[in-house]
Scaffold this active site. Structure first.
Site, short mmCIF file in Angstrom:
data_model
loop_
_atom_site.label_atom_id
_atom_site.label_comp_id
_atom_site.label_asym_id
_atom_site.label_seq_id
_atom_site.Cartn_x
_atom_site.Cartn_y
_atom_site.Cartn_z
N ALA A 1 0.84 -1.20 0.00
CA ALA A 1 0.00 0.00 0.00
C ALA A 1 0.86 1.24 0.00
CB ALA A 1 -0.89 0.02 1.25
N THR B 1 -6.74 -0.85 8.26
CA THR B 1 -6.39 0.12 9.31
C THR B 1 -7.63 0.59 10.07
OG1 THR B 1 -5.63 2.40 9.56
CG2 THR B 1 -6.48 1.84 7.41
N GLU C 1 -8.12 3.50 10.65
CA GLU C 1 -8.46 4.83 10.11
C GLU C 1 -9.70 4.80 9.23
OE1 GLU C 1 -5.38 7.35 8.65
OE2 GLU C 1 -3.96 6.70 10.17
N TYR D 1 -5.78 8.54 1.99
CA TYR D 1 -5.21 7.26 2.43
C TYR D 1 -6.31 6.36 2.98
CZ TYR D 1 -3.29 3.83 5.65
OH TYR D 1 -3.05 2.66 6.33
N SER D 2 -7.04 6.88 3.99
CA SER D 2 -8.01 5.99 4.65
C SER D 2 -9.21 5.71 3.74
CB SER D 2 -8.45 6.57 5.99
OG SER D 2 -8.85 7.90 5.88
N LYS E 1 -8.08 2.90 1.54
CA LYS E 1 -8.04 1.64 2.29
C LYS E 1 -9.47 1.11 2.51
CE LYS E 1 -4.94 -0.21 3.89
NZ LYS E 1 -4.04 -1.25 3.32
P1 NAD Z 1 5.09 0.77 4.29
O1 NAD Z 1 4.82 2.03 3.56
O2 NAD Z 1 6.24 0.71 5.24
O3 NAD Z 1 5.30 -0.43 3.25
C1 NAD Z 1 4.51 -0.58 2.09
C2 NAD Z 1 5.21 -1.57 1.18
O4 NAD Z 1 4.37 -1.78 0.04
C3 NAD Z 1 6.55 -1.08 0.67
O5 NAD Z 1 7.53 -2.10 0.77
C4 NAD Z 1 6.29 -0.72 -0.79
O6 NAD Z 1 7.42 -0.89 -1.63
C5 NAD Z 1 5.18 -1.72 -1.13
N1 NAD Z 1 4.34 -1.27 -2.25
C6 NAD Z 1 3.75 -0.04 -2.40
N2 NAD Z 1 3.08 -0.01 -3.55
C7 NAD Z 1 3.21 -1.23 -4.13
C8 NAD Z 1 2.72 -1.81 -5.34
N3 NAD Z 1 1.95 -1.11 -6.18
N4 NAD Z 1 3.05 -3.09 -5.61
C9 NAD Z 1 3.84 -3.79 -4.77
N5 NAD Z 1 4.34 -3.30 -3.61
C10 NAD Z 1 4.03 -2.02 -3.31
O7 NAD Z 1 3.74 0.40 5.03
P2 NAD Z 1 3.48 -0.31 6.43
O8 NAD Z 1 3.47 0.72 7.49
O9 NAD Z 1 4.35 -1.50 6.54
O10 NAD Z 1 1.97 -0.78 6.21
C11 NAD Z 1 1.69 -2.04 5.63
C12 NAD Z 1 0.19 -2.22 5.54
O11 NAD Z 1 -0.39 -2.12 6.83
C13 NAD Z 1 -0.51 -1.15 4.70
O12 NAD Z 1 -1.53 -1.77 3.97
C14 NAD Z 1 -1.09 -0.18 5.73
O13 NAD Z 1 -2.24 0.44 5.22
C15 NAD Z 1 -1.41 -1.13 6.86
N6 NAD Z 1 -1.38 -0.56 8.22
C16 NAD Z 1 -0.30 0.16 8.65
C17 NAD Z 1 -0.26 0.60 9.97
C18 NAD Z 1 0.93 1.37 10.51
O14 NAD Z 1 0.86 1.87 11.63
N7 NAD Z 1 2.03 1.47 9.80
C19 NAD Z 1 -1.34 0.35 10.83
C20 NAD Z 1 -2.44 -0.36 10.34
C21 NAD Z 1 -2.44 -0.81 9.04
O1 DAU Z 2 -4.03 4.06 12.69
C1 DAU Z 2 -3.32 3.28 11.77
C2 DAU Z 2 -2.55 4.16 10.84
O2 DAU Z 2 -1.47 4.70 11.60
C3 DAU Z 2 -2.01 3.45 9.61
O3 DAU Z 2 -3.09 3.01 8.84
C4 DAU Z 2 -1.11 4.35 8.78
O4 DAU Z 2 -0.53 3.64 7.72
C5 DAU Z 2 -0.02 4.88 9.67
O5 DAU Z 2 0.78 5.81 8.95
C6 DAU Z 2 -0.60 5.55 10.91
O6 DAU Z 2 -1.30 6.77 10.56
P1 DAU Z 2 -1.16 8.10 11.45
O7 DAU Z 2 -1.46 9.24 10.60
O8 DAU Z 2 -1.86 7.96 12.74
O9 DAU Z 2 0.43 7.98 11.76
P2 DAU Z 2 1.60 9.07 11.78
O10 DAU Z 2 2.80 8.39 12.37
O11 DAU Z 2 1.77 9.74 10.48
O12 DAU Z 2 1.07 10.14 12.82
C7 DAU Z 2 0.78 9.76 14.17
C8 DAU Z 2 0.29 11.02 14.89
O13 DAU Z 2 1.39 11.93 15.00
C9 DAU Z 2 -0.79 11.76 14.16
O14 DAU Z 2 -1.70 12.32 15.09
C10 DAU Z 2 -0.06 12.87 13.42
C11 DAU Z 2 1.10 13.19 14.36
N1 DAU Z 2 2.33 13.66 13.70
C12 DAU Z 2 2.86 12.90 12.70
C13 DAU Z 2 3.99 13.31 12.02
C14 DAU Z 2 4.55 12.47 10.91
C15 DAU Z 2 2.95 14.84 14.10
O15 DAU Z 2 2.50 15.52 15.03
N2 DAU Z 2 4.06 15.25 13.43
C16 DAU Z 2 4.60 14.54 12.38
O16 DAU Z 2 5.61 14.99 11.80
#
Ligand code: NAD
Ligand code: DAU
Length: 345
Positions: A87, A129, A131, A154-155, A158
């Site tokens: 994603a 997520t 979100e 984004y959300s 998703k």
């Molecule tokens: P990330 O951005 O670290 O990793 C995404 C990966 O997907 C990367 O390796 C990228 O190269 C690959 N990718 C992107 N587009 C692609 C495509 N078209 N084809 C093949 N590969 C592709 O993301 P993450 O934080 O590891 O999140 C992984 C999943 O979990 C996502 O679906 C995200 O929505 C979900 N998620 C993330 C969080 C969080 O807190 N990070 C929380 C809940 C859900």
């Molecule tokens: O809730 C799950 C989601 O959590 C995932 O689906 C997303 O992929 C993941 O990126 C994350 O989304 P958030 O927007 O919550 O995460 P982020 O780390 O970007 O931000 C966390 C909180 O911190 C949010 O309230 C925004 C704030 N923030 C973030 C950044 C990057 C700041 O205040 N300053 C910043 O520079």
């Protein structure tokens, strides 16, 4: 089980693959994992270092939207199950370039679903997520039946992907499932997200751009707890079901408190905190009711936030070359485009 892990070179995907091969006793020797990843800015082969020689592991560089490639992989590898992590995952980037999110998160998911159906893949897990439920007020938690009210591109993308995966069950009887998790943290997280951004900026004595009043709340879950939940759902989850995954109530934190905890552990001054203009459409609070997965599959979080944060900060201290390499080139371009004016204001 032969599992296709898309997005396996990203943060959560790579931690999941490592967890299966290195940590989960029950999984050892019982799975083959094929990682499919396009290696976008967020994908990094270094996240999977050390797995190359493993007989039960293969990495394929490619896009989930490439229908021919995906179909061939299903056939050649006789895939039994798909976990779609791939994603565009960063909310702030979805403000700058929403189309990229529609392409991968929506179109890519449907391409995978089509190929999975054609190949009669047994199980498909869409990684989603919390979100998708939008923002909470000061009380309450998201349940699986909370209304879908995404706030960002984004959300919203998703949410579209979740509904497509569930349509695969309703329309074609596929064994599709959706897991919706709260904010993850841990090693190998790309330093654009709050925790790794603030750790690495503080280590370099750079400002920590805290949005708005810093009081937005997130429910933090260590990525190992997420990996355990994913494996349980993949193996035992019911077709057509959604499972919420989230941090324990004690892990629901205001951003400003997370920021103080990071600075305290690093021994850095609070003067590094730079309040900046808020994120557009910033969701105020997330909190997840995970009683369904607890009752059905016996899952609950095990890593306390304080312990997980401490080990995560230590990991970034011990792996400086990993993040220093990332924080150049494309990263700097994004950082300037998104934060430049905010930080200068
Ligand atoms: P990330 O951005 O670290 O990793 C995404 C990966 O997907 C990367 O390796 C990228 O190269 C690959 N990718 C992107 N587009 C692609 C495509 N078209 N084809 C093949 N590969 C592709 O993301 P993450 O934080 O590891 O999140 C992984 C999943 O979990 C996502 O679906 C995200 O929505 C979900 N998620 C993330 C969080 C969080 O807190 N990070 C929380 C809940 C859900
Ligand atoms: O809730 C799950 C989601 O959590 C995932 O689906 C997303 O992929 C993941 O990126 C994350 O989304 P958030 O927007 O919550 O995460 P982020 O780390 O970007 O931000 C966390 C909180 O911190 C949010 O309230 C925004 C704030 N923030 C973030 C950044 C990057 C700041 O205040 N300053 C910043 O520079």
């Amino acid at each position: 089980m032969k599992i296709l892990v898309t997005g396996g070179a990203g943060f959560i995907g790579s931690n999941f693959v490592r967890w299966v091969f290195e940590r989960d006793g029950a999984s050892l020797g019982s799975h083959r994992i094929v990682v499919l990843d396009a290696l976008t800015y967020a994908g990094n082969l270094a996240n999977l270092d050390g797995l190359e020689g493993n007989y039960d592991y293969r990495f394929v560089r490619g896009d989930i939207r490439d229908a021919d490639l995906v179909s061939k992989l299903f056939k050649d590898e006789k895939i039994d199950a798909v976990i779609n992590f791939a994603a565009e995952s960063h909310v702030d980037r979805s403000i700058l370039d929403p189309l990229a999110f529609v392409r991968t998160n929506i179109e890519g998911t449907q391409v995978l679903l089509n190929a999975a159906r054609e190949a009669e893949v047994e199980r498909y897990l869409q990684i989603s997520t919390d979100e998708v439920y939008g923002s909470l007020g000061p009380t309450g938690r998201f349940t699986e039946s909370s209304p879908l009210k995404p706030s960002s591109a984004y959300s919203a993308s998703k949410t579209g992907a979740d509904l497509l995966a569930l349509a695969g069950y309703h329309t074609h009887g596929m064994h599709t499932m959706v897991s919706r998790c709260s904010n993850n943290y841990g090693p190998f997280q790309f330093p654009e997200k709050l925790i790794p951004l603030f750790i690495t900026n503080a280590m370099a004595d750079k400002p920590l751009p805290l949005y708005g009043d810093g009081k937005n709340v997130r429910s933090w879950l260590h990525v190992d707890d997420h990996s355990r939940a994913i494996m349980l759902i993949l193996q035992k989850g019911r077709a057509g079901e959604v499972y919420n995954i989230g941090g324990a109530p004690e892990s629901e934190k205001e951003n400003v408190d997370v920021t103080h905890a990071i600075l305290h552990q690093l021994g850095k001054p609070e003067t590094l905190i730079k309040p900046v203009e808020d994120r557009l459409g910033h969701d105020r609070r997330y909190a997840v009711d995970y009683s369904k997965i607890k009752a059905e599959l016996g899952w609950e979080p095990q890593v306390a936030f304080e312990d997980g944060l401490e080990s995560t900060v230590r990991w970034y201290q011990q792996n400086e070359s990993w993040w220093q390499q990332i924080k150049s080139g494309e990263y700097e371009t994004f950082y300037e485009a998104y934060y430049g004016d905010r930080l200068r204001a």
